[in-house]
Write an enzyme that holds these catalytic residues in place. Structure first.
Site, PDB file in Angstrom:
ATOM      1  N   ASP A 126       0.797  -1.246   0.000  1.00 14.68           N
ATOM      2  CA  ASP A 126       0.000   0.000   0.000  1.00 14.68           C
ATOM      3  C   ASP A 126       0.823   1.286   0.000  1.00 14.68           C
ATOM      4  OD1 ASP A 126      -1.870  -1.978   0.282  1.00 14.68           O
ATOM      5  OD2 ASP A 126      -2.699  -1.258   2.170  1.00 14.68           O
ATOM      6  N   ASP A 148      -4.773  -0.937  -1.359  1.00  8.57           N
ATOM      7  CA  ASP A 148      -6.129  -0.715  -0.873  1.00  8.57           C
ATOM      8  C   ASP A 148      -6.942  -0.271  -2.089  1.00  8.57           C
ATOM      9  OD1 ASP A 148      -6.363  -1.389   1.771  1.00  8.57           O
ATOM     10  OD2 ASP A 148      -6.532   0.656   2.524  1.00  8.57           O
ATOM     11  N   HIS A 171     -10.494   6.882   1.557  1.00  9.58           N
ATOM     12  CA  HIS A 171      -9.145   6.799   1.013  1.00  9.58           C
ATOM     13  C   HIS A 171      -9.070   5.695  -0.043  1.00  9.58           C
ATOM     14  CE1 HIS A 171      -9.341   3.790   4.223  1.00  9.58           C
ATOM     15  NE2 HIS A 171      -8.441   3.110   3.546  1.00  9.58           N
ATOM     16  N   LYS A 198      -7.046  -5.275  -2.614  1.00  8.10           N
ATOM     17  CA  LYS A 198      -7.759  -5.737  -1.428  1.00  8.10           C
ATOM     18  C   LYS A 198      -8.749  -4.677  -0.941  1.00  8.10           C
ATOM     19  CE  LYS A 198      -3.849  -4.350   1.495  1.00  8.10           C
ATOM     20  NZ  LYS A 198      -4.481  -3.366   2.367  1.00  8.10           N
ATOM     21  N   CYS A 200      -1.833  -2.495   7.878  1.00  5.62           N
ATOM     22  CA  CYS A 200      -1.780  -3.434   6.756  1.00  5.62           C
ATOM     23  C   CYS A 200      -0.466  -4.209   6.678  1.00  5.62           C
ATOM     24  CB  CYS A 200      -2.041  -2.694   5.453  1.00  5.62           C
ATOM     25  SG  CYS A 200      -3.714  -1.987   5.391  1.00  5.62           S
TER      26      CYS A 200
END
Length: 417
Positions: free
Chosen positions: A166, A211, A266, A291, A336
């Protein structure tokens, strides 16, 4: 001769090459070349006898620079090379290892540039008992081979993946920038470190995770009124603030309550905030994992969603490439990154978190996650040691334990008591 023999008797523990290069040069200056070679041959035989407990070896001794683990790698871990490795540590040449032989084996295996790592005596004894299947207080070749083949192979010639978690614009300069979170970390600081690791380390696989949320995602503070708050929630959604934890009533596809930290919106799909940072190196033929795509459940880990209802493709793709070791970097350490590392351990990868290539949200939570990850067998390292670890030269004992135990379970030899 007498002065030389006295020096040798006092200093026999010095490696033979060092002794020959220093003391011998002076002590043998007055003997002819034939006598010189005769003396050297006698010294080598004497030194070998000392190392082997005074017994004549049943086979030609290995060269003095012989490294059994390097030889295993060069010979593709053949069964015959494992036998040779076993004989190398069998100091008494009786066809089995004593506890002292086993200790020397562990010191050789778990080392960095042939300097052994410290292993506690209790752990050495535990490994010995676990390897000694028939409990006869000695280890034969079949026990060694069954218990240690996989662990040695992974330690000496790991297949390593770099999982970059991420490193997206919204976590660096956008709506959920780390510099606005309690730890005040600067997310962009990971980019040059990750780039250096990509350039300097020969990873077999590189994976980028994202993300990748829909507009109506459950994690967004802005969407808190879209779902019913569970009676068990510590705070109602209408009174919650950003970073508060709320428990929502699960949808029909999600059984039970859904515990959720409320984040600013976000990394919305196909927006600039969801893009990787512009300066991050992109590797060809990399794995890309998206994800958090289900609006009803968050997904911190690159392997599973937060309730383990669905799995990403990452584990399958790593196993297709025979990956043994996973190195985790990126954002955010306590969210994460930590979740990805924890699931990597659960999926039986030797797991390493590169600390200077990560930044987090909350310092206290970072320490909590560090402790938990360490307890589960993963380790935190600095990027400068990664090349040696990926090459198999730097072999850490901390990451080997879980794989050793898993192998015992697979062959039906694991007894936790």
């Amino acid at each position: 001769m007498r002065p030389f023999l006295l020096v040798f008797a006092r200093r026999f523990v010095i490696p033979c090459g060092a002794l020959v290069s220093s003391t011998l040069a002076v002590s043998l200056s007055n003997v002819n070349e034939q006598e010189h070679h005769s003396i050297l041959k006698s010294i080598r035989r004497t030194f070998s006898d000392i190392l082997m407990g005074g017994k004549e070896a049943s086979m030609s001794p290995p060269p003095y620079d012989y490294d059994p683990f390097d030889s295993l790698r060069k010979n593709n871990f053949s069964d015959e090379e494992f036998k040779r490795c076993f004989r190398y540590f069998d100091s008494q040449k009786q066809g089995f290892w004593t506890r002292e032989d086993f200790r020397r084996f562990l010191n050789g295996l778990f080392s960095n540039k042939k300097r052994p790592y410290c292993i506690l005596s209790d752990l050495i004894e535990q490994y010995f008992r676990e390897t000694d299947f028939n409990q006869d207080q000695k280890i034969d070749f079949d026990e060694f081979f069954s218990a240690w083949k996989n662990t040695i192979t992974c330690a000496v010639k790991p297949i390593s993946a770099l999982v970059i978690v991420d490193v997206q614009n919204d976590f660096i300069s956008g709506s959920l920038a780390l510099h606005s979170c309690p730890a005040n970390h600067q997310g962009e600081e990971v980019v040059p470190v990750i780039n250096r690791v990509i350039r300097d380390v020969n990873f077999a696989v590189v994976a980028y995770t994202y993300d990748w949320h829909p507009l109506n995602h459950i994690s967004f503070f802005e969407n808190r009124h879209l779902r019913k708050t569970s009676p068990e929630s510590p705070i109602s959604a209408d009174k919650a603030n950003i970073l508060d934890t709320v428990i929502f009533v699960g949808s029909s596809a999600v059984n039970g309550g859904v515990e959720q930290v409320l984040w600013p919106a976000h990394c919305i799909q196909k927006t600039p905030g969801a893009d990787l940072h512009r300066d991050l190196i992109r590797v060809d033929n990399a794995i890309h994992v998206y994800k958090g795509t289900n609006p009803e459940i968050d997904s911190y880990s690159a392997f599973w969603d937060n309730k383990k209802l669905s799995k990403t493709s990452l584990d399958d793709q790593l196993k297709e490439r025979f990956v043994t070791d996973v190195y985790v970097v990126g954002l955010a350490t306590d969210v994460c990154v930590a979740s990805t590392a924890m699931h990597a351990v659960e999926n039986n990868y030797r797991t390493v978190l590169i600390e200077d290539a990560c930044r987090g949200v909350n310092e206290k939570e970072i320490e909590v996650k560090r402790t938990k990850l360490n307890e589960n067998g993963s380790i935190f390292v600095d990027s400068n040691v990664v090349p040696g670890m990926v090459s198999g030269e730097d072999r850490r004992p901390e990451v080997a334990r879980a794989m050793f135990v898993e192998n015992l379970k697979t062959i039906g030899r694991y007894n936790p008591h």
